[in-house]
Every structure is written in structure tokens, then in C-alpha cells.
Write a protein that holds these residues in place. Structure first.
Motif, PDB file in Angstrom:
ATOM      1  N   ASP A  73      -5.626   6.797  -1.807  1.00 28.12           N
ATOM      2  CA  ASP A  73      -5.906   8.142  -1.317  1.00 28.12           C
ATOM      3  C   ASP A  73      -7.064   8.666  -2.167  1.00 28.12           C
ATOM      4  O   ASP A  73      -6.859   9.076  -3.309  1.00 28.12           O
ATOM      5  N   ASN A  74      -8.267   8.598  -1.620  1.00 29.95           N
ATOM      6  CA  ASN A  74      -9.448   8.979  -2.390  1.00 29.95           C
ATOM      7  C   ASN A  74      -9.405  10.443  -2.825  1.00 29.95           C
ATOM      8  O   ASN A  74      -9.859  10.778  -3.912  1.00 29.95           O
ATOM      9  N   ALA A  75      -8.844  11.289  -1.993  1.00 30.69           N
ATOM     10  CA  ALA A  75      -8.792  12.712  -2.318  1.00 30.69           C
ATOM     11  C   ALA A  75      -7.906  12.975  -3.535  1.00 30.69           C
ATOM     12  O   ALA A  75      -8.154  13.896  -4.317  1.00 30.69           O
ATOM     13  N   LYS A  76      -6.884  12.146  -3.697  1.00 34.27           N
ATOM     14  CA  LYS A  76      -5.955  12.309  -4.822  1.00 34.27           C
ATOM     15  C   LYS A  76      -6.256  11.348  -5.961  1.00 34.27           C
ATOM     16  O   LYS A  76      -5.549  11.368  -6.970  1.00 34.27           O
ATOM     17  N   ASN A  77      -7.261  10.493  -5.790  1.00 37.68           N
ATOM     18  CA  ASN A  77      -7.588   9.492  -6.801  1.00 37.68           C
ATOM     19  C   ASN A  77      -6.354   8.676  -7.179  1.00 37.68           C
ATOM     20  O   ASN A  77      -6.076   8.437  -8.367  1.00 37.68           O
ATOM     21  N   THR A  78      -5.630   8.268  -6.173  1.00 41.01           N
ATOM     22  CA  THR A  78      -4.369   7.571  -6.389  1.00 41.01           C
ATOM     23  C   THR A  78      -4.319   6.294  -5.551  1.00 41.01           C
ATOM     24  O   THR A  78      -4.771   6.279  -4.397  1.00 41.01           O
ATOM     25  N   VAL A  79      -3.789   5.252  -6.154  1.00 45.21           N
ATOM     26  CA  VAL A  79      -3.597   3.971  -5.480  1.00 45.21           C
ATOM     27  C   VAL A  79      -2.094   3.703  -5.412  1.00 45.21           C
ATOM     28  O   VAL A  79      -1.367   4.005  -6.364  1.00 45.21           O
ATOM     29  N   TYR A  80      -1.668   3.139  -4.301  1.00 42.15           N
ATOM     30  CA  TYR A  80      -0.252   2.873  -4.095  1.00 42.15           C
ATOM     31  C   TYR A  80      -0.009   1.381  -3.869  1.00 42.15           C
ATOM     32  O   TYR A  80      -0.882   0.662  -3.376  1.00 42.15           O
ATOM     33  N   LEU A  81       1.185   0.947  -4.204  1.00 43.57           N
ATOM     34  CA  LEU A  81       1.620  -0.402  -3.877  1.00 43.57           C
ATOM     35  C   LEU A  81       3.017  -0.300  -3.271  1.00 43.57           C
ATOM     36  O   LEU A  81       3.988  -0.034  -3.982  1.00 43.57           O
ATOM     37  N   GLN A  82       3.081  -0.454  -1.958  1.00 43.66           N
ATOM     38  CA  GLN A  82       4.364  -0.461  -1.276  1.00 43.66           C
ATOM     39  C   GLN A  82       4.913  -1.871  -1.309  1.00 43.66           C
ATOM     40  O   GLN A  82       4.265  -2.796  -0.825  1.00 43.66           O
ATOM     41  N   MET A  83       6.105  -2.018  -1.873  1.00 45.33           N
ATOM     42  CA  MET A  83       6.701  -3.337  -2.044  1.00 45.33           C
ATOM     43  C   MET A  83       7.991  -3.411  -1.243  1.00 45.33           C
ATOM     44  O   MET A  83       8.931  -2.663  -1.504  1.00 45.33           O
ATOM     45  N   ASN A  84       8.009  -4.296  -0.252  1.00 47.70           N
ATOM     46  CA  ASN A  84       9.185  -4.482   0.598  1.00 47.70           C
ATOM     47  C   ASN A  84       9.757  -5.883   0.410  1.00 47.70           C
ATOM     48  O   ASN A  84       9.083  -6.765  -0.127  1.00 47.70           O
ATOM     49  N   SER A  85      10.975  -6.071   0.872  1.00 49.73           N
ATOM     50  CA  SER A  85      11.637  -7.379   0.785  1.00 49.73           C
ATOM     51  C   SER A  85      11.539  -7.963  -0.618  1.00 49.73           C
ATOM     52  O   SER A  85      11.201  -9.134  -0.807  1.00 49.73           O
ATOM     53  N   LEU A  86      11.845  -7.147  -1.596  1.00 48.00           N
ATOM     54  CA  LEU A  86      11.738  -7.582  -2.990  1.00 48.00           C
ATOM     55  C   LEU A  86      12.776  -8.648  -3.307  1.00 48.00           C
ATOM     56  O   LEU A  86      13.888  -8.650  -2.758  1.00 48.00           O
ATOM     57  N   ASN A  87      12.396  -9.566  -4.173  1.00 51.19           N
ATOM     58  CA  ASN A  87      13.311 -10.606  -4.639  1.00 51.19           C
ATOM     59  C   ASN A  87      13.235 -10.686  -6.161  1.00 51.19           C
ATOM     60  O   ASN A  87      12.314 -10.127  -6.772  1.00 51.19           O
ATOM     61  N   PRO A  88      14.196 -11.343  -6.790  1.00 49.57           N
ATOM     62  CA  PRO A  88      14.228 -11.377  -8.261  1.00 49.57           C
ATOM     63  C   PRO A  88      12.942 -11.919  -8.887  1.00 49.57           C
ATOM     64  O   PRO A  88      12.608 -11.551 -10.014  1.00 49.57           O
ATOM     65  N   GLU A  89      12.213 -12.772  -8.166  1.00 50.44           N
ATOM     66  CA  GLU A  89      10.961 -13.312  -8.698  1.00 50.44           C
ATOM     67  C   GLU A  89       9.875 -12.243  -8.808  1.00 50.44           C
ATOM     68  O   GLU A  89       8.834 -12.475  -9.432  1.00 50.44           O
ATOM     69  N   ASP A  90      10.086 -11.102  -8.206  1.00 50.99           N
ATOM     70  CA  ASP A  90       9.122  -9.997  -8.307  1.00 50.99           C
ATOM     71  C   ASP A  90       9.354  -9.156  -9.563  1.00 50.99           C
ATOM     72  O   ASP A  90       8.572  -8.245  -9.858  1.00 50.99           O
ATOM     73  N   THR A  91      10.409  -9.448 -10.305  1.00 43.81           N
ATOM     74  CA  THR A  91      10.690  -8.719 -11.537  1.00 43.81           C
ATOM     75  C   THR A  91       9.562  -8.917 -12.538  1.00 43.81           C
ATOM     76  O   THR A  91       9.213 -10.048 -12.878  1.00 43.81           O
ATOM     77  N   ALA A  92       8.985  -7.814 -12.986  1.00 43.15           N
ATOM     78  CA  ALA A  92       7.834  -7.883 -13.900  1.00 43.15           C
ATOM     79  C   ALA A  92       7.421  -6.471 -14.295  1.00 43.15           C
ATOM     80  O   ALA A  92       7.902  -5.487 -13.719  1.00 43.15           O
ATOM     81  N   VAL A  93       6.532  -6.397 -15.270  1.00 43.67           N
ATOM     82  CA  VAL A  93       5.829  -5.149 -15.544  1.00 43.67           C
ATOM     83  C   VAL A  93       4.591  -5.137 -14.666  1.00 43.67           C
ATOM     84  O   VAL A  93       3.819  -6.093 -14.674  1.00 43.67           O
TER      85      VAL A  93
END
Length: 123
Positions: A73-93
Motif C-alpha cells: 500500500d504505497n499510500a501507507k508505506n506498508t508491505v503485507y504478506l498474506q500467508m495461507n495453508s501454513l504448515n510447520p515447515e513455515d515456522t521461522a522468524v
């Protein structure tokens, strides 16, 4: 300098969803590509997704393609990451990263990085 602050991490069950946010401030005009990296325990930091700040061209690691969506969102200077169907291998910082160079493809290098937000997926 550019400051990046992540939020939205947490604990979720396998199959669930989370949305990460990255608020950017400072000399944002110097940045052309923004993205996400992640680092799991005992593993090296790896590229997840990127988006060009102007046109919005996106690129994903094979491991998250079809499950994660990056947007900005350029107006808010914000980037998003929508994460669906998460699995344990996605565990991380998960780290928000930014690069001055316009990058198409995997953004393995970066000029700025946030402090990270923990994402834990339970089985």
C-alpha cells in the motif's frame, strides 16, 4: 536510512492463516524493491517473496508459491504478506527487507532489514 518494522506474527495451527505487515519509514524514495525473508532454527536465512515498489511486480520462492501473497500500500508505506495453508515447515522468524536496486526475481540481497517477527505453526 530506511526503517522497517514488522508485525502480525504469532502462533497458528497447521492449515491456518496469518498476515504480516511491514511499515516503512525514512528515505523510502530510495527503495525500489521490498520483500520478505525468513530464517528457521538451525537454517540459513532464505528469500520468501518480493514486490517492486512502483509497478508492483511480484516474485515468490517455490516453497510458498500459491500459498503466500505479497502486496503493498504505497499510500501507507506498508508491505503485507498474506500467508495461507501454513504448515510447520513455515515456522521461522520473518524479516521485512528492502533494496535500493530494482529487482525482478529472488531478492537475495538487501540494503535494509527489520528486526523480524516470529511465526510458529503447530501440527
Amino acid at each position: 536510512q530506511v526503517q522497517l518494522v514488522e508485525s502480525g506474527g504469532g502462533l497458528v495451527q497447521a492449515g491456518g492463516s496469518l498476515r504480516l505487515s511491514c511499515a516503512a519509514s525514512g528515505r523510502i524514495f530510495s527503495v525500489n524493491t521490498v520483500g520478505w525473508h525468513r530464517q528457521a532454527p538451525g537454517k540459513e536465512r532464505e528469500f520468501v517473496a518480493s514486490i517492486t515498489w512502483g509497478v508492483g511486480t511480484t516474485f515468490y520462492a517455490d516453497s510458498v508459491k500459491g500459498r503466500f501473497t505479497i502486496s503493498r500500500d504505497n499510500a501507507k508505506n506498508t508491505v503485507y504478506l498474506q500467508m495461507n495453508s501454513l504448515n510447520p515447515e513455515d515456522t521461522a522468524v520473518y524479516y521485512c527487507v528492502a533494496r535500493k536496486v530494482l529487482t525482478w526475481g529472488a531478492m537475495d540481497k538487501y540494503d535494509y532489514s527489520g528486526q523480524g517477527t516470529q511465526v510458529t505453526v503447530s501440527s
